[in-house]
Design a protein around this motif. Structure first.
Motif, short mmCIF file in Angstrom:
data_model
loop_
_atom_site.label_atom_id
_atom_site.label_comp_id
_atom_site.label_asym_id
_atom_site.label_seq_id
_atom_site.Cartn_x
_atom_site.Cartn_y
_atom_site.Cartn_z
N GLY A 119 0.84 -1.17 -0.15
CA GLY A 119 0.07 -0.12 -0.01
C GLY A 119 0.93 1.28 0.01
N LEU A 120 0.95 1.83 1.11
CA LEU A 120 1.61 3.03 1.36
C LEU A 120 3.17 2.97 2.12
N GLY A 121 3.93 4.12 1.61
CA GLY A 121 5.35 3.82 2.54
C GLY A 121 5.33 4.75 3.63
N ILE A 122 5.50 6.06 3.64
CA ILE A 122 5.55 6.98 4.62
C ILE A 122 4.51 7.61 4.69
N GLU A 123 3.24 7.35 5.65
CA GLU A 123 2.10 7.97 5.74
C GLU A 123 2.00 8.83 6.93
N MET A 124 1.79 10.24 6.52
CA MET A 124 1.61 11.27 7.56
C MET A 124 0.07 11.13 8.11
N TRP A 125 0.12 11.41 9.25
CA TRP A 125 -1.30 11.61 9.68
C TRP A 125 -2.09 12.83 9.23
N HIS A 126 -3.18 12.63 8.81
CA HIS A 126 -3.93 13.99 8.10
C HIS A 126 -4.39 14.77 9.29
N ASP A 127 -3.96 16.11 8.99
CA ASP A 127 -4.40 17.16 9.76
C ASP A 127 -5.01 18.14 8.99
N SER A 128 -6.18 18.64 9.25
CA SER A 128 -6.99 19.38 8.30
C SER A 128 -6.20 20.81 8.33
N ASP A 129 -5.37 21.14 9.16
CA ASP A 129 -4.96 22.49 9.59
C ASP A 129 -3.49 22.48 8.96
N GLU A 130 -2.91 21.53 8.94
CA GLU A 130 -1.52 21.39 8.74
C GLU A 130 -0.94 19.96 8.31
N ASP A 131 -0.21 19.91 6.95
CA ASP A 131 -0.06 18.44 6.43
C ASP A 131 1.67 18.62 6.45
N ALA A 132 2.33 18.38 7.55
CA ALA A 132 3.65 18.52 7.80
C ALA A 132 4.20 17.32 6.96
N PRO A 133 5.28 17.52 6.09
CA PRO A 133 6.09 16.79 5.45
C PRO A 133 7.14 15.93 6.06
N PRO A 134 7.47 14.60 5.73
CA PRO A 134 8.46 13.85 6.48
C PRO A 134 9.81 14.73 6.21
N THR A 135 10.52 14.97 7.28
CA THR A 135 11.81 15.77 7.14
C THR A 135 13.03 14.71 7.29
#
Length: 332
Positions: free
Chosen positions: A173-189
């Motif tokens: 499926g997915l690799g690095i999946e960030m938790w969805h936040d409607s205010d801010e979608d922070a990228p992997p650093t």
């Protein structure tokens, strides 16, 4: 209290004073123990601050060998931690195989999973799930397998930070999946280390998943503070056969991404030498500015590096004859 645990082959030692769990050649194969509707290999059901898991030798937690009914109705999780930060380190290895989750760290206190060292492999539909994920060093190999039609997710985290180590992900499926936040979608650093990610969903290498609309939204990783030089390739084929130089504008098409650090020679200004040559050397051993010694001022030292040279004597014979009772000669 401090105690040794023998719920399998090998040694497990828990040190209460430092919240340290040491796995030394430990092997557990079975269904784990049941708690709150699931089966677990290791579980911390209440907050203890920080748990350090120290790896020594080869360790295995395999919860996939339960019967078919148990695998369907009672999912298994390799390591389940509640309201507690987890630090994994050591010079050993750990292989976790489970029917649901690999390493989970949950709670309202924003717990984290931190990989400091060791060689870790996780085989599960959802191998890593936490609020904050940090990879400092070591090796982490993830195989995320789809189960019952659910989307597999290799690393599911609100915050992803990688400063070193080697990460390899193969996901249905997915690799690095960030938790969805409607205010801010922070990228992997990512500021260090290497990775190779293979997924089966376009844009799934780095993304957040909108489960309400069943849509994967790609997010370009933040590499602005990467230390040193690197090359990054990516492509639309999961096996990497179509990989070309990475472009953030094409992030939504990528199923594959690979980053490799590139060594840039940094030559010391001090001179290294042997009896024939001198040079400047990089810490990797590569040499630059290699040249033979020269002593133009005849002081017995190389004019460039100061190496003491072997003086080659040139004979200078006098014109006055020397002699004995048998011979005569000119002498230097």
């Amino acid at each position: 209290r401090d105690r040794s645990v023998s719920r399998g082959l090998g040694d497990v030692y828990k040190r209460q004073a430092t919240n340290t769990l040491t796995l030394n050649g430990y092997k557990h194969e079975g269904s784990g123990f049941v708690y709150d509707g699931a089966k677990y290999g290791i579980s911390v059901p209440k907050s203890i601050g920080t748990l350090s898991i120290v790896l020594k030798g080869e360790n295995v937690i395999d919860l996939t060998k339960a019967d078919t009914l148990a695998r369907v109705f009672i999912p298994s999780v390799g390591v389940y931690i509640w309201e507690t930060d987890v630090v994994i380190k050591g010079d050993g290895s750990l292989v976790i195989s489970a029917t649901r989750g690999g390493i989970y760290s949950f709670g309202e206190a924003d717990p984290s999973i931190e990989i400091k060292s060791g060689n870790i492999t996780v085989n599960a539909p959802w191998p890593i799930d936490t609020k904050n994920f940090k990879m400092i060093d070591g090796s982490l190999t993830i195989n995320a397998t789809e189960t019952d039609g659910d989307v597999a997710s290799a690393i599911h985290s609100y915050e992803f930070k990688m400063t070193g180590g080697n990460l390899k992900i193969t996901s249905d499926g997915l690799g690095i999946e960030m938790w969805h936040d409607s205010d801010e979608d922070a990228p992997p650093t990512i500021s260090g280390g290497t990775f190779e990610i293979s997924t089966k969903i376009a844009g799934g290498a780095f993304c957040y998943y909108n489960y309400d609309e069943d849509v994967c939204v790609a997010i370009a990783p933040d590499l602005t503070n990467y230390v040193g030089a690197y090359t990054m390739t990516a492509g639309a084929n999961a096996d990497g056969t179509s990989a070309v130089d990475y472009s953030a504008s094409d992030i939504a098409t990528y199923k594959y991404a690979k980053l490799e650090s590139v060594h840039v020679h940094d030559y010391d200004t001090a001179w290294e030498s042997d009896e024939n040559n001198h040079w400047n050397e990089c810490e990797c051993g590569d040499k630059a500015n290699v040249a033979p010694h020269a002593d133009e001022d005849n002081d017995g030292k190389c004019d460039t590096c100061g190496y003491t040279m072997t003086v080659i004597h040139t004979h200078n014979y006098g014109t006055t004859w020397q002699s004995d009772e048998n011979n005569h000669w000119n002498e230097c």
